[in-house]
Design an enzyme around this catalytic site. Structure first.
Site, PDB file in Angstrom:
ATOM      1  N   SER A   1       1.038   5.749  -1.454  1.00 17.25           N
ATOM      2  CA  SER A   1       0.243   6.793  -1.432  1.00 17.25           C
ATOM      3  C   SER A   1      -0.853   6.868  -2.473  1.00 17.25           C
ATOM      4  CB  SER A   1       0.972   8.138  -1.398  1.00 17.25           C
ATOM      5  OG  SER A   1       1.850   8.053  -2.576  1.00 17.25           O
ATOM      6  N   ILE A   2      -0.401   6.456  -3.603  1.00 15.80           N
ATOM      7  CA  ILE A   2      -1.499   6.455  -4.713  1.00 15.80           C
ATOM      8  C   ILE A   2      -2.154   5.250  -5.086  1.00 15.80           C
ATOM      9  CG2 ILE A   2      -1.341   6.612  -7.201  1.00 15.80           C
ATOM     10  CD1 ILE A   2       0.637   8.614  -7.191  1.00 15.80           C
ATOM     11  N   ALA A   3      -1.586   4.198  -4.739  1.00 10.52           N
ATOM     12  CA  ALA A   3      -2.322   2.756  -5.065  1.00 10.52           C
ATOM     13  C   ALA A   3      -2.052   1.904  -4.128  1.00 10.52           C
ATOM     14  CB  ALA A   3      -1.720   2.255  -6.562  1.00 10.52           C
ATOM     15  N   GLN A   4      -2.738   0.579  -3.989  1.00 16.23           N
ATOM     16  CA  GLN A   4      -2.493  -0.635  -3.380  1.00 16.23           C
ATOM     17  C   GLN A   4      -2.619  -1.755  -4.349  1.00 16.23           C
ATOM     18  OE1 GLN A   4      -5.138   0.387  -0.086  1.00 16.23           O
ATOM     19  NE2 GLN A   4      -6.163  -1.712  -0.324  1.00 16.23           N
ATOM     20  N   VAL A   5      -1.884  -2.826  -4.028  1.00 19.81           N
ATOM     21  CA  VAL A   5      -1.982  -4.254  -4.705  1.00 19.81           C
ATOM     22  C   VAL A   5      -2.493  -5.314  -4.087  1.00 19.81           C
ATOM     23  CG1 VAL A   5      -0.234  -5.814  -5.870  1.00 19.81           C
ATOM     24  CG2 VAL A   5      -0.018  -3.044  -5.991  1.00 19.81           C
TER      25      VAL A   5
ATOM     26  N   ASP B   1      13.377   3.022 -11.736  1.00 19.68           N
ATOM     27  CA  ASP B   1      13.175   2.713 -10.303  1.00 19.68           C
ATOM     28  C   ASP B   1      13.553   1.231 -10.084  1.00 19.68           C
ATOM     29  OD1 ASP B   1      12.613   3.289  -7.843  1.00 19.68           O
ATOM     30  OD2 ASP B   1      10.465   2.944  -7.871  1.00 19.68           O
TER      31      ASP B   1
ATOM     32  N   LYS C   1      -3.421  -3.945  -9.257  1.00 14.70           N
ATOM     33  CA  LYS C   1      -2.914  -2.541  -8.762  1.00 14.70           C
ATOM     34  C   LYS C   1      -4.256  -1.531  -8.875  1.00 14.70           C
ATOM     35  CE  LYS C   1       0.924   0.762  -9.259  1.00 14.70           C
ATOM     36  NZ  LYS C   1       1.969   1.069 -10.042  1.00 14.70           N
TER      37      LYS C   1
ATOM     38  N   SER D   1       0.753  -1.131  -0.129  1.00 12.79           N
ATOM     39  CA  SER D   1       0.067   0.093   0.014  1.00 12.79           C
ATOM     40  C   SER D   1       0.896   1.198  -0.004  1.00 12.79           C
ATOM     41  CB  SER D   1      -0.833  -0.064   1.068  1.00 12.79           C
ATOM     42  OG  SER D   1      -1.609   1.181   1.506  1.00 12.79           O
TER      43      SER D   1
END
Length: 537
Positions: free
Chosen positions: A202-206, A359, A221, A200
């Site tokens: 700030s923008i998404a969670q999986v 990244d 996602k 989890s």
């Protein structure tokens, strides 16, 4: 964000005039006074004309500024008020931390550290404020960390620690988003969705899941609810502030402050558009297929029938991070060869793929169970021009061979400047700076543990690197270059950050290998290297 760029700067019309002032002897006191009065009058007149010109220009630009503010406010709507309340709460929370720290500091030392004198504008407390403000400001903090040519070094260094973690959204809300985006009950698409998220941010969670019918394991996602509204409100606010700064001071307009904000906006909006991430993944997979690398590396397959702008369903890959030495040895006989594969695939993508993975930390670069390298999470990618990469190749080779004149020439080629650069002096300064590389504190920590039900001993290893030293080294490079008027593209910082990740993997998996000199790794073209050497002859 431009505080440092103009530290100590003054508006042009406040600068002391360079007009000469007449001086006369005592015998010509009256004439001297008249002459001096004339020049003072001329000086005043010139300053007044400049002020009038500035004022007139601002008056002419005022309607456009007001129009932009009004239109931006309309686009933001009621969500702006909500974000204002949340901003005040975050400000009060971090302000409380600051006051507590001040109280402790004064009791212990009797004085106030310099950093605390800046209040919430100090790097530490500004970073904490950004983290409390949520997605937009966390991403802004990460942008600051990756753009050392735009922001003060102390802020760039502090924002390296800007963590993108957030409490998970309740699964019922996630289920609702899935149903809205898919347009049908989730049971008709997925046989099972794990209500406990794998991650989890700030923008998404999986979430882990299994497809109905094919029984394939996947990960989903999901964009968190309300994130887009927050982004629009926050980015609109930042845009308005930038416009006002440029209106009030021409100095800001010369640095393209609004242009920088637009770059941040574009980068953030790309990251919350999962259709874009799906395109990045498919582009990378095409690169692997075209270059015949699919047997050596892969990226997750995207399931388009259950993906959208807010939902991305991907193949679930199973493997271990490149820092899990014990698990890697259980999967392959040569961890060093696996690292070489990862390096060659990534370096190749810089020139043969539409974008490169920007990244590659251990959570996004795995050794899979089948021995291939797995590249995960293409939310952050970079794009590099042929000119920049050509110079970057030579720069990397120069680091390995310690040929500082070639290094200087490459950096001059890469950086934007409007003045002539003394390449030989630049090379000497680079040589002084890079001598500090030998002083970096690095070590490999190995932990062993014997299993309770067997005689097998598990080995886990990781690389301990002084992050501040590594960041300081990179910032020193930027500072030295800026002293010669060079400004590097943001892609340069992204590339350097990935190289630092690979350097850590090399120290762990292949400690005797020189990443930039090993003939098994395709980094640079000898033809290009020779061309840069010739430029000094």
């Amino acid at each position: 964000m431009a505080v440092s760029a103009f530290r100590g700067a003054r508006l042009p019309f406040l600068h002391q005039s360079q007009l000469p002032i007449a001086r006369g002897s005592s015998k010509k006191m009256i004439g001297g006074r008249k002459s001096k009065a004339f020049f003072i009058s001329a000086q005043y007149s010139q300053t007044q004309d400049l002020f009038t010109s500035r004022l007139q220009s601002r008056i002419e630009n005022l309607p456009k500024l007001v129009e932009d503010i009004v239109q931006t406010s309309i686009n933001t709507g009621p969500r702006g008020a909500l974000r204002l309340v949340q901003g005040v709460q975050a400000f009060v929370g971090v302000g409380g931390e600051w006051l507590t720290d001040i109280s402790k500091s004064t009791r212990v030392s009797g004085g106030l550290p310099t950093e605390m004198q800046l209040g919430l504008l100090s790097p530490l407390y500004l970073r904490k404020l950004f983290e409390r403000m949520g997605a937009t400001y966390i991403k802004l903090g990460q942008f600051i960390a990756s753009a050392p040519t735009l922001f003060p070094p102390e802020y760039v260094e502090e924002f390296q620690n800007c963590f993108d973690k957030a409490p998970p959204v309740p699964f019922e809300e996630i289920r609702k988003i899935l149903q809205e985006e898919l347009g049908r009950p989730i049971e008709s698409v997925y046989e099972y969705v794990d209500p406990t998220p794998l991650a989890s941010a700030s923008i998404a969670q999986v979430h882990g899941a299994r497809l109905r019918g094919s029984q394939e394991d996947v990960v989903i996602k999901i964009l968190k609810p309300g994130i887009e509204d927050f982004l629009v409100a926050d980015l609109n606010f930042i845009y308005v502030v930038a416009r006002i700064f440029e209106f009030l001071s021409p100095e800001f307009s010369r640095t393209s402050l609004v242009g920088i904000v637009k770059d941040i906006r574009e980068s953030m909006l790309e990251e919350v558009d999962f259709n874009k991430e799906a395109q990045n993944i498919e582009s990378f997979k095409r690169y692997l297929e075209t270059m015949g690398l699919s047997g050596q590396a892969t990226a997750p397959r995207v399931y388009k029938h259950c993906s959208s702008r807010r939902v991305l369903t991907m193949e679930r890959l199973y493997g271990v991070p490149l820092t899990d030495l014990d698990s890697i040895r259980s999967l392959v006989s040569s961890p060093e060869n696996s690292l070489i594969t990862a390096l060659n695939v990534w370096f190749g993508s810089l020139i043969s793929c539409e974008s490169f993975h920007a990244d590659v930390h251990a959570g996004n670069l795995w050794l899979l169970r089948d021995g291939r390298i797995g590249f995960l999470d293409f939310g952050i990618v970079g794009r590099i021009s042929p000119k920049t990469w050509e110079a970057m190749e030579v720069f990397l080779a120069s680091i390995a061979t310690e040929e500082y004149e070639s290094m200087a020439s490459a950096l001059i080629q890469m950086g934007a400047t409007n003045r002539d650069v003394d390449a030989k002096a630049f090379a000497r300064d680079l040589e002084k700076m890079f001598s500090s590389i030998q002083e970096l504190d690095t070590e490999i920590v190995v932990a062993t543990a014997r299993g309770t039900n067997s005689d097998r001993t598990a080995v886990a290893a990781n690389v301990v690197v002084d992050e501040r030293q590594m960041n300081a080294l990179f910032l020193d490079l930027v500072r030295v270059s800026e002293s010669y008027g060079l400004k590097f593209p943001r892609e340069f910082a992204l590339l350097m950050k990935q190289l630092l990740y690979f350097d850590r993997y090399t120290r762990l998996l292949a400690p005797n290998m020189n990443m930039l000199q090993d003939q098994r790794i395709s980094v640079v073209s000898n033809r290009r290297m020779n061309r840069y050497k010739d430029s000094f002859n």
